[in-house]
Design a protein around this motif. Structure first.
Motif, PDB file in Angstrom:
ATOM      1  N   THR A   8      43.437  10.819 -10.231  1.00  0.00           N
ATOM      2  CA  THR A   8      42.569  10.191 -11.221  1.00  0.00           C
ATOM      3  C   THR A   8      43.308   9.944 -12.533  1.00  0.00           C
ATOM      4  O   THR A   8      43.166   8.882 -13.149  1.00  0.00           O
ATOM      5  N   ALA A  29      44.116   6.310 -14.298  1.00  0.00           N
ATOM      6  CA  ALA A  29      43.661   5.956 -15.644  1.00  0.00           C
ATOM      7  C   ALA A  29      44.810   5.396 -16.476  1.00  0.00           C
ATOM      8  O   ALA A  29      44.653   4.389 -17.186  1.00  0.00           O
ATOM      9  N   PHE A  89      43.566   4.516  -5.714  1.00  0.00           N
ATOM     10  CA  PHE A  89      42.540   4.685  -6.737  1.00  0.00           C
ATOM     11  C   PHE A  89      42.458   3.454  -7.641  1.00  0.00           C
ATOM     12  O   PHE A  89      41.456   2.735  -7.634  1.00  0.00           O
ATOM     13  N   ALA A  90      43.499   3.197  -8.427  1.00  0.00           N
ATOM     14  CA  ALA A  90      43.424   2.108  -9.410  1.00  0.00           C
ATOM     15  C   ALA A  90      43.137   0.764  -8.746  1.00  0.00           C
ATOM     16  O   ALA A  90      42.178   0.063  -9.099  1.00  0.00           O
ATOM     17  N   THR A 131      32.264   9.216  -9.867  1.00  0.00           N
ATOM     18  CA  THR A 131      33.426   8.819  -9.071  1.00  0.00           C
ATOM     19  C   THR A 131      34.414   9.967  -8.954  1.00  0.00           C
ATOM     20  O   THR A 131      34.955  10.244  -7.868  1.00  0.00           O
ATOM     21  N   THR A 157      36.964  -0.915 -14.324  1.00  0.00           N
ATOM     22  CA  THR A 157      37.690   0.128 -13.604  1.00  0.00           C
ATOM     23  C   THR A 157      38.438   1.030 -14.571  1.00  0.00           C
ATOM     24  O   THR A 157      38.462   2.260 -14.408  1.00  0.00           O
ATOM     25  N   TYR A 163      39.672   0.769  -6.569  1.00  0.00           N
ATOM     26  CA  TYR A 163      38.426   0.679  -7.333  1.00  0.00           C
ATOM     27  C   TYR A 163      38.304  -0.653  -8.063  1.00  0.00           C
ATOM     28  O   TYR A 163      37.189  -1.146  -8.267  1.00  0.00           O
ATOM     29  N   GLY A 171      31.775   6.961 -14.064  1.00  0.00           N
ATOM     30  CA  GLY A 171      33.101   7.566 -14.050  1.00  0.00           C
ATOM     31  C   GLY A 171      33.082   9.004 -13.586  1.00  0.00           C
ATOM     32  O   GLY A 171      33.911   9.418 -12.763  1.00  0.00           O
ATOM     33  N   THR A 194      37.359   4.950 -14.864  1.00  0.00           N
ATOM     34  CA  THR A 194      38.408   5.866 -14.411  1.00  0.00           C
ATOM     35  C   THR A 194      38.878   6.770 -15.538  1.00  0.00           C
ATOM     36  O   THR A 194      39.144   7.962 -15.326  1.00  0.00           O
TER      37      THR A 194
END
Length: 320
Positions: free
Chosen positions: A46, A50, A231-232, A84, A190, A235, A81, A194
């Motif tokens: 995560t 971010a 993830f990045a 998630t 996103t 999403y 957020g 995130t």
């Protein structure tokens, strides 16, 4: 909404599911090379996502949009957020406590059921178009059972509760993220959600996750893969797809995740899918193939026109 836009949105969500489906193998590789807990890996995933997303927003000139989104909808962005971040951490905990099969079926299977029920309540009508959902859930059970028959963890009751909490958080994040996605830039949305998730999860991982880092190059490289792609990018694809796809349809479409995980395990780990596993994959993919028509019907209902029922016809839970 045009048929091509509906199909494009569905494809974006399916691609997100494919990326999530590779995460299980990636986590296994990290744990083979470094003594990191699943909570620590989730925190790394995560946090890295971010950083990547904020950097991408800066390069693309979207930081202003991120700030505007946080000012305009701070509560909803925060809830999406945090949900998630929570559902992936809870899923990992459930895997440890009760095993992969039960965790996957409960966590990923509960979300579409909850959103079907929500759609029925909102529409004030009996749920319709549930056969594709039932087909997808049956396929999920078959795929998960074929992937890990007989697996069980040391604390099954707590594990099931964690899986239920994970599935609930997954459904909430998708449902609350849908209206945000329809009026926001996908990259900005996103990045905002995130970053909030990282602020909530990383401190918990540092306090409770055991060793916080590693110098192993393979583990570090795979952690970067988990953060940037599973993830990045995943999403960003999900939120882009939610602009033209309902949340209830999206959680069915993301059931391509366990299908991908099963194929990855068969190719890279030599696991046998078996007849039941293949049948489950066919059921899941058949259910997803029926989504575009249901998506158009649901959009008509959202505009106040007659519709055949909630948008479920025919999928982040996450196995990663």
């Amino acid at each position: 909404m045009s048929s091509s836009r509906a199909r494009a949105g569905l494809l974006q969500i399916c691609l997100a599911g494919v990326l999530w489906g590779t995460g299980g193998l990636a986590v296994q590789v990290v744990r083979d090379h470094a003594p990191l807990s699943v909570l620590t890996i989730s925190g790394w995933r995560t946090g890295l996502a971010a950083v990547v997303l904020l950097a991408a927003a800066l390069v693309a000139g979207r930081l202003g949009e991120v700030r505007r989104l946080l000012r305009a909808r701070p509560g909803r962005v925060a809830v999406v957020g945090l949900c998630t971040a929570a559902y992936q951490a809870l899923y990992f905990a459930s895997v440890v406590l009760v095993g992969v099969t039960v965790s996957t079926v409960v966590s990923l299977g509960l979300a579409p059921v909850l959103l079907v029920a929500r759609d029925a309540v909102v529409a004030r009508s009996r749920p319709r178009g549930v056969l594709p959902v039932l087909a997808a859930l049956t396929g999920l059970v078959l795929v998960s059972t074929a992937a890990g028959p007989g697996e069980t963890g040391p604390t099954p009751v707590l594990g099931v509760l964690a899986a239920v909490a994970s599935g609930t958080a997954y459904a909430a994040a998708t449902a609350l993220g849908e209206p945000l996605a329809r009026g926001s830039d996908p990259l900005a949305l996103t990045a905002a959600t995130t970053t909030v998730g990282a602020v909530g999860l990383v401190p918990v991982a540092l306090l409770l996750g055991g060793p916080a880092g590693t110098s192993d190059p393979v583990a570090l490289a795979v952690l970067v893969y988990l953060g940037t792609l599973t993830f990045a990018l995943a999403y960003a694809l999900l939120y882009a797809g939610l602009r033209t796809t309902s949340s209830s349809a999206a959680v069915v479409a993301t059931l391509v995740e366990p299908v991908t995980a099963g194929l990855v395990a068969a190719v890279f780990l030599g696991e046998r899918l078996g007849v039941l596993g293949v049948a489950g994959m066919v059921l899941v993919l058949s259910a997803i193939a029926s989504l575009p028509r249901a998506g158009r019907a649901g959009r008509a209902g959202a505009r106040g026109l007659p519709a055949s029922g909630p948008v479920v016809g025919g999928p982040p839970g996450t196995t990663a």
